[in-house]
Design an enzyme around this catalytic site. Sequence first.
Site, PDB file in Angstrom:
ATOM      1  N   SER A 196      15.144 -15.225  28.707  1.00 34.16           N
ATOM      2  CA  SER A 196      14.445 -15.309  29.995  1.00 34.16           C
ATOM      3  C   SER A 196      13.024 -14.779  29.938  1.00 34.16           C
ATOM      4  CB  SER A 196      15.241 -14.533  31.049  1.00 34.16           C
ATOM      5  OG  SER A 196      16.515 -15.118  31.230  1.00 34.16           O
ATOM      6  N   GLU A 205     -18.251  25.023 -17.709  1.00 36.54           N
ATOM      7  CA  GLU A 205     -18.257  23.909 -18.656  1.00 36.54           C
ATOM      8  C   GLU A 205     -19.485  23.834 -19.555  1.00 36.54           C
ATOM      9  OE1 GLU A 205     -15.738  21.490 -19.080  1.00 36.54           O
ATOM     10  OE2 GLU A 205     -14.640  22.987 -17.929  1.00 36.54           O
TER      11      GLU A 205
END
Length: 802
Positions: free
Chosen positions: A477, A89
């Site tokens: 239950s 770059e």
Amino acid sequence: MSLARVLKYLSLFLLLVLLIASALMGGAYFYVARDLPRVDTLADYRPPVITRVYSDDGTVIAEYSRERRILVPVENLPQQLIDAFVAAEDSQFFRHQGIDFLSIVRAAIRNVQAGGIVQGGSTITQQVAKSLLLTPERKFSRKFKEAILAYRMEQRLSKEGILYLYLNQIYLGHAAYGVQAAAENYFNKDVQELTLAESAMLAGLPQAPSRFSPYRNFAGAKERQRYVLNRMADEGFITPEEARAAFAEELTIHPRVNRHIAGAAYFTEQVRRYLEQNYGEELLYMGGLEVHTSMNLAMQQAAQEAVRDNLREHDKRRGYRGPLRVLPPAEVDAFVQSQAETLGTTPPAVGSLHEAVVRGADERRLRVRLGAWNGTIERGETRWAGNIEVVAADGRPAGNAEGGRTRLPLGSVVEVRVLKINADGSLALALEQEPLAQGALVALDPGTGLVRAMVGGYDFASSQFNRAIQARRLPGSALKPLIYAAALDRGYTPATLILDNPVIYRQRSATGEETEWRPKNYDDKFLGQTSFREALALSRNVVTIKILEDIGLGYVLNYARKLGIESPQPRDLTLALGSGAVTPLELTSAYGVFASGGVRISPSYIVRIKDRDGRILESIDPADFPEGVGPGQRLLGQSPERVISPTTAYLLTNLLESAVQDGTGQRAKALNRPAAGKTGTTNELRDAWFTGYVPQLVAASWVGYDQERTLGRHETGARAALPAWLAFMQEAVKELPVEHFAVPDTIEFRPIDPRTGLLTTEDAEHLRFEAFAPGSAPTRYSMDEEHLRAQDFFRLDLEDLY
């Protein structure tokens, strides 16, 4: 005019032009520069970063972000990675002052030659200025601003500081911002582990991350890698030999990392909702929170698998509903070809679920096609679907819920599971179908209240409703242990005898009409004289109603709230049958009180939250706030609170061990370690539960339909819900030592005749060593009281017995 005079006027003209140009440039500079952002702000670089969620062992289980970025100090980046980006770059990066005029000229020549923009002349510094300080507009004025800012940045920041900004800010494709996120995305590695070849491939991406994506265009990515390696060699960062070796290195591009761990979605979504509610979207998706949770990843995945497998088994008991669809003959080949392109050439994983097309059958097996593979389904794998008959393509399909004959036309699309890959490349498959019922499972550590696993349904992708914490369903239950614990604190003992017999309750409605309620037991039978222990183990409804009536409804409701039941409950005797809805998490937390020896600890699924700077925002540990809880900080959870005595907690646990050993929860014996638990089944079998625990872990399993309807004949808690609990616990406790429930020193054990609830000799024919709270054991012997029998209404006269 003499030559000297001409030169003089020409010099004056050029000087004037230069002065005018300088004035214009100066004016332009001051005009543009006056509105430029301050470069000083870059010293406090705080870009959007990922919020990460961790399990209890530090595994990342979810990420939330708009830009997937993980900041890495430049000193932690490998030199070869830095060299790769600089070579590709901005090769003059360490020599220029922000602007590289030679690169600009070179790029301009290339662009003129190409007839368009093929190369930019921006330095790394200019790219940082554009990314962080400017808009992306493509104008000369922006380039001018970019150059000014780049120069200013070079005066105020070090080269390392600029690289830090660049390598953490740059976009590298597929939502990855910065080199760390890209290293994880493409190579599933930490940036420090990257090879030269991998570093070069990343450095080739900034020019066009989408076009050169290693996922989409590996050949293009390799060409960019070659360019980067050659530039590194030209700049002297590596030798030509190293460049050739790196290019020849075989790279493995991993599938895009999905930072939402399979099986954890219900848990992590609950965390996400909490964060969004308490911190807002911006901080959640951009603030880089570090969230540590209580989830045990192995337990969580075991819970998800247990729920899914159990729901599929339940659904199979309900019968086969037939094919997903039937393809016309002209569409079969196109479907198979499309599936082959989707699945690729790698055989599907064993255990995975897929759609397959029925192509034929014989007496032993069905023949199907799954993408590029032939598959067979042995008749034994279809037995649950009845006698399957493959008929002509124009035949009508028929599923059979009664296990009779099932018709599958040729071209039927069915769901299958891969059992194995045969030596010839064909697939051995099993017939499957997606269940209609839903399930939930939640597990927590009773000693800390930390939620270790949470599953809120069969499939999060199809339903995000978290039934573990959002669904209030009737517990049946499964609520009885809370009533029995309350009774223990009101003078009952495990040996107390109660009469299990028909009863009638009469009441008047608001209109004055008299109604009758005749409660019954699940088996429509009455056992007569029944011990307190036996009544809970066998889940006797009538006995429980009598106990509730005796100790008082208000007392039990307060007791339930004390144990952690916060959902509204009915103020009538149907409470004994679990007629008040609760969430699985509530019920698990209540049972956790029994498992912890009587201490209530509020459930927690978040352990600690830190901000991006490491400051603790929330924690369950007071030690994290040595100087006290400051502004913006919060101590999570509540202090442990003793709500029942260790004696009561142990007695109830001991009773629930009987429910596992001799009662409705006997399937849980397969855990092969001390366990306590209780089934729950509601009227018309609409909800099925099993809640149980070992000393280190308590869990609840629930099964039911979202739109309430019966689960089917015999689909009780023991059959529909307990198998998921058992499958989960078998995996969850593998690494936990076998422990017995701690017995408080206050507990007294006495030999009891279970027929009378009185003392007996240790050589008696009928004998049970029973546990009692201090001073509650009977003092008289059974042989002296054989004339005593259970008296009408519900229990023996305690004053006569004790």
